[in-house]
Scaffold this active site. Structure first.
Site, mmCIF file in Angstrom:
data_model
loop_
_atom_site.group_PDB
_atom_site.id
_atom_site.type_symbol
_atom_site.label_atom_id
_atom_site.label_comp_id
_atom_site.label_asym_id
_atom_site.label_seq_id
_atom_site.Cartn_x
_atom_site.Cartn_y
_atom_site.Cartn_z
ATOM 1 N N GLY A 249 -13.084 27.446 4.470
ATOM 2 C CA GLY A 249 -12.266 28.065 3.428
ATOM 3 C C GLY A 249 -12.978 29.062 2.543
ATOM 4 O O GLY A 249 -12.440 29.478 1.521
ATOM 5 N N GLU A 291 -17.183 23.944 7.899
ATOM 6 C CA GLU A 291 -16.407 24.561 8.982
ATOM 7 C C GLU A 291 -15.915 25.969 8.651
ATOM 8 O O GLU A 291 -14.709 26.176 8.497
ATOM 9 C CB GLU A 291 -15.191 23.681 9.279
ATOM 10 C CG GLU A 291 -15.533 22.300 9.740
ATOM 11 C CD GLU A 291 -14.331 21.384 9.821
ATOM 12 O OE1 GLU A 291 -14.350 20.463 10.654
ATOM 13 O OE2 GLU A 291 -13.355 21.581 9.059
ATOM 14 N N PRO A 292 -16.802 26.927 8.532
ATOM 15 C CA PRO A 292 -16.331 28.293 8.253
ATOM 16 C C PRO A 292 -15.664 28.910 9.473
ATOM 17 O O PRO A 292 -16.161 28.781 10.590
ATOM 18 C CB PRO A 292 -17.627 29.038 7.922
ATOM 19 C CG PRO A 292 -18.691 28.301 8.673
ATOM 20 C CD PRO A 292 -18.267 26.863 8.689
ATOM 21 N N GLY A 293 -14.548 29.549 9.268
ATOM 22 C CA GLY A 293 -13.883 30.273 10.352
ATOM 23 C C GLY A 293 -13.829 31.749 9.991
ATOM 24 O O GLY A 293 -14.593 32.576 10.489
ATOM 25 N N ARG A 294 -12.935 32.038 9.013
ATOM 26 C CA ARG A 294 -12.754 33.417 8.552
ATOM 27 C C ARG A 294 -14.075 34.076 8.182
ATOM 28 O O ARG A 294 -14.332 35.231 8.539
ATOM 29 C CB ARG A 294 -11.850 33.368 7.316
ATOM 30 C CG ARG A 294 -11.421 34.725 6.787
ATOM 31 C CD ARG A 294 -10.801 34.576 5.387
ATOM 32 N NE ARG A 294 -9.877 33.468 5.285
ATOM 33 C CZ ARG A 294 -8.560 33.534 5.489
ATOM 34 N NH1 ARG A 294 -8.017 34.684 5.801
ATOM 35 N NH2 ARG A 294 -7.795 32.465 5.349
ATOM 36 N N CYS A 362 10.784 45.536 16.456
ATOM 37 C CA CYS A 362 12.157 45.676 15.969
ATOM 38 C C CYS A 362 12.412 44.671 14.870
ATOM 39 O O CYS A 362 13.064 43.629 15.086
ATOM 40 C CB CYS A 362 13.143 45.471 17.111
ATOM 41 S SG CYS A 362 13.111 46.865 18.192
ATOM 42 N N GLU A 363 11.857 44.963 13.718
ATOM 43 C CA GLU A 363 11.893 44.046 12.592
ATOM 44 C C GLU A 363 11.470 44.868 11.373
ATOM 45 O O GLU A 363 10.342 45.358 11.347
ATOM 46 C CB GLU A 363 10.865 42.935 12.891
ATOM 47 C CG GLU A 363 10.755 41.863 11.897
ATOM 48 C CD GLU A 363 11.429 40.570 12.371
ATOM 49 O OE1 GLU A 363 11.792 40.440 13.560
ATOM 50 O OE2 GLU A 363 11.598 39.702 11.515
ATOM 51 N N TYR A 391 -7.945 35.332 12.451
ATOM 52 C CA TYR A 391 -6.505 35.087 12.370
ATOM 53 C C TYR A 391 -5.667 36.326 12.705
ATOM 54 O O TYR A 391 -4.606 36.541 12.123
ATOM 55 C CB TYR A 391 -6.147 34.530 10.980
ATOM 56 C CG TYR A 391 -6.918 33.280 10.635
ATOM 57 C CD1 TYR A 391 -6.740 32.111 11.367
ATOM 58 C CD2 TYR A 391 -7.860 33.272 9.601
ATOM 59 C CE1 TYR A 391 -7.472 30.960 11.073
ATOM 60 C CE2 TYR A 391 -8.594 32.122 9.299
ATOM 61 C CZ TYR A 391 -8.386 30.979 10.048
ATOM 62 O OH TYR A 391 -9.114 29.843 9.763
HETATM 63 N N1 LLP Z 1 -11.404 23.433 8.889
HETATM 64 C C1 LLP Z 1 -10.109 23.059 8.883
HETATM 65 C C2 LLP Z 1 -9.766 21.648 9.039
HETATM 66 C C3 LLP Z 1 -9.109 24.024 8.730
HETATM 67 O O1 LLP Z 1 -7.844 23.635 8.707
HETATM 68 C C4 LLP Z 1 -9.469 25.383 8.602
HETATM 69 C C5 LLP Z 1 -8.449 26.421 8.478
HETATM 70 C C6 LLP Z 1 -10.833 25.721 8.632
HETATM 71 C C7 LLP Z 1 -11.776 24.715 8.764
HETATM 72 C C8 LLP Z 1 -11.320 27.137 8.538
HETATM 73 O O2 LLP Z 1 -10.947 27.763 7.355
HETATM 74 P P1 LLP Z 1 -11.500 29.238 7.030
HETATM 75 O O3 LLP Z 1 -12.981 29.118 6.817
HETATM 76 O O4 LLP Z 1 -11.185 30.098 8.192
HETATM 77 O O5 LLP Z 1 -10.749 29.653 5.812
HETATM 78 N N2 LLP Z 1 -3.860 31.689 9.163
HETATM 79 C C9 LLP Z 1 -4.354 31.677 7.799
HETATM 80 C C10 LLP Z 1 -5.517 30.747 7.630
HETATM 81 C C11 LLP Z 1 -5.214 29.330 8.044
HETATM 82 C C12 LLP Z 1 -6.408 28.421 7.916
HETATM 83 C C13 LLP Z 1 -6.129 27.126 8.565
HETATM 84 N N3 LLP Z 1 -7.213 26.190 8.528
HETATM 85 C C14 LLP Z 1 -4.740 33.104 7.424
HETATM 86 O O6 LLP Z 1 -4.604 33.999 8.252
HETATM 87 O O7 LLP Z 1 -5.142 33.355 6.296
#
Ligand code: LLP
Length: 433
Positions: A249, A291-294, A362-363, A391
């Site tokens: 997050g 758990e970094p994703g973004r 088409c939206e 994402y």
């Molecule tokens: N761990 C868990 C359990 C999660 O549910 C998530 C994200 C992450 C880690 C990674 O979070 P991050 O570091 O990427 O913020 N589609 C949305 C974001 C949804 C995030 C869902 N869970 C967007 O495009 O902003």
């Protein structure tokens, strides 16, 4: 462009990405095109991995949250950078497996895992299953029993923290589809059951407080709450909690308004809380997971489009329509997410127009941005949108039967395709006539 030193403008006045001329990339691979800078991804991975070493003595593991961008090339990079991964579906699990990712470093999340997915996780030898409900616990125990295996589990907890507000709103969090509630005693009850269940090995607890967070305090608050809960588990169930997973997050800069905090600062603050609590509560230090994703992939990615039509509606607005849109980036239509735009073929020119960037679906709501400052566009220009690494591809759809774009990995002036562009044949491959 933001958060990255790897974009610039070359002598042709073209935007470069990872040392490659983006206009040339668009010409060679077509548009829409996702471009991912490998150097930035690896740099981001190392910030995270190094900060665990620096602030927590290396007693932890960074899991790349692969929902942000799941493809084989990313699992390869995560593996090479010494990370684990978080997966949330059989599809992500399978992709990691096929990429040769060490399955013992895979953590499986989700609020509605299917029995087939749980079975697959046990067969593939996944590191941990993050159990989200008592139903899942019982289902997993019975599948594990059938297979004569033991499932190593964490439990997802709702720590009662709303990271999207500055005041921590600790009530109301029960209303969330993920995890087990602390306030009601549900979490403790389920863990007590797990500890007594055969074929289940209780390893620890997990929480995830939200996404795109710019504050350190909610993470510290979560660490407090979780450490106190670990003590409660010890006192009431007699179980040791070896692992504490604090989720992801961490916020990134999509445009000038966003001001992200270096990950090291989060890790330093969280580490301090965990150390203090461990001492105060006479608990051993848990193995920490984040758990970094973004924050691993977002700023490494850009999307290139070709401007198709510019429609000036006097006294209303100027629509700049491009050859992609909500099908490759649904984040504006879903969250009104703001991005940074530039014309890649005139990157150094002044941005003297205010436009609405529209997609081709088409939206009416299919927009990529409103009131966007841009160089005055004409058909044929290449539009670059930055920070689209997370994402975007992972949330892409086939709306209007648009094929998914290709993704190119760039690095120090080199480029190669890591995800092929879909063809019309791909689009109809599952149709039965
Ligand atoms: N761990 C868990 C359990 C999660 O549910 C998530 C994200 C992450 C880690 C990674 O979070 P991050 O570091 O990427 O913020 N589609 C949305 C974001 C949804 C995030 C869902 N869970 C967007 O495009 O902003």
């Amino acid at each position: 462009m933001f958060d990255s030193n790897h974009t610039s403008v070359n002598e042709k006045n073209h935007l470069t990405l990872g040392g490659c001329d983006s206009v040339e990339l668009a010409k060679e691979y077509g548009t829409p095109l996702y471009v991912l800078d490998e150097t930035v991804v690896r740099e981001r991975c190392r910030f995270f991995v190094d900060s665990v070493k620096e602030y927590y003595g290396g007693n932890g593991l960074i899991l790349y949250a692969s929902k942000a961008l799941s493809c084989m090339a990313l699992y390869r990079i995560a593996k090479e950078e010494g990370m684990g991964v978080d997966v949330v579906s059989g599809g992500e699990m399978y992709t990691a497996y096929k990429a040769g990712f060490p399955m013992e470093k895979v953590y499986f999340h989700g609020n509605c895992k299917t029995p087939e997915e749980l079975s697959m996780a046990l067969d593939l030898g996944l590191g941990r299953i993050v159990v989200d409900s008592v139903t899942e616990l019982r289902q997993l125990a019975s599948i594990a029993k059938e297979k004569g295996k033991t499932a190593n589990v964490l439990f997802r907890i709702k720590p009662g923290i709303d990271a999207h507000t500055h005041d921590f709103v600790k009530t109301g969090q029960i209303d969330c589809k993920f995890g087990l509630a602390l306030e009601t005693g549900e979490a403790l009850e389920v863990i007590r059951e797990a500890v007594e269940t055969e074929h289940i090995c209780y390893c620890g607890v997990h929480c995830h407080i939200g996404s795109q967070i710019f504050d350190i305090d909610p993470f510290c608050e979560a660490a407090h709450v979780m450490m106190r809960f670990i003590k409660e588990i010890k006192d009431t169930c007699g179980a040791d909690t070896k692992e504490l997973n604090l989720g992801g997050g961490f916020g990134i800069a999509y445009n000038e308004k966003d001001d992200p905090i270096p990950f090291g600062n989060y890790m330093e603050a969280v580490s301090r809380v965990v150390h203090e609590e461990a001492e105060a509560l006479a608990l051993p230090l848990p193995f920490i997971l984040m758990e970094p994703g973004r924050s691993i992939v977002a700023t490494a990615g850009s999307t290139l489009y070709t401007v198709g039509v510019v429609k000036d509606i006097p006294d209303v607005r100027t629509y700049v329509s491009v050859d992609g849109g909500m099908a490759d980036n649904p984040r504006y239509i879903l969250y009104q997410a703001e991005y940074h735009f530039t014309l890649a073929n005139r990157a150094g020119d002044e941005k003297d127009a205010i436009v609405t960037v529209a997609g081709r679906c088409c939206e009416s709501g299919d927009l990529l941005g409103e009131n966007v400052r841009l160089q005055r566009p004409v058909p044929g220009d290449i539009l670059a949108v930055s920070a689209t690494g997370a994402y975007n591809y992972s949330m892409a759809s086939h709306y209007n039967r648009l094929p998914n774009p290709a993704m190119v990995l760039v690095k120090d002036g080199t480029h190669r395709v890591i995800i092929k562009r879909e063809s019309y044949e791909d689009i109809i491959r599952n149709d039965i006539f």
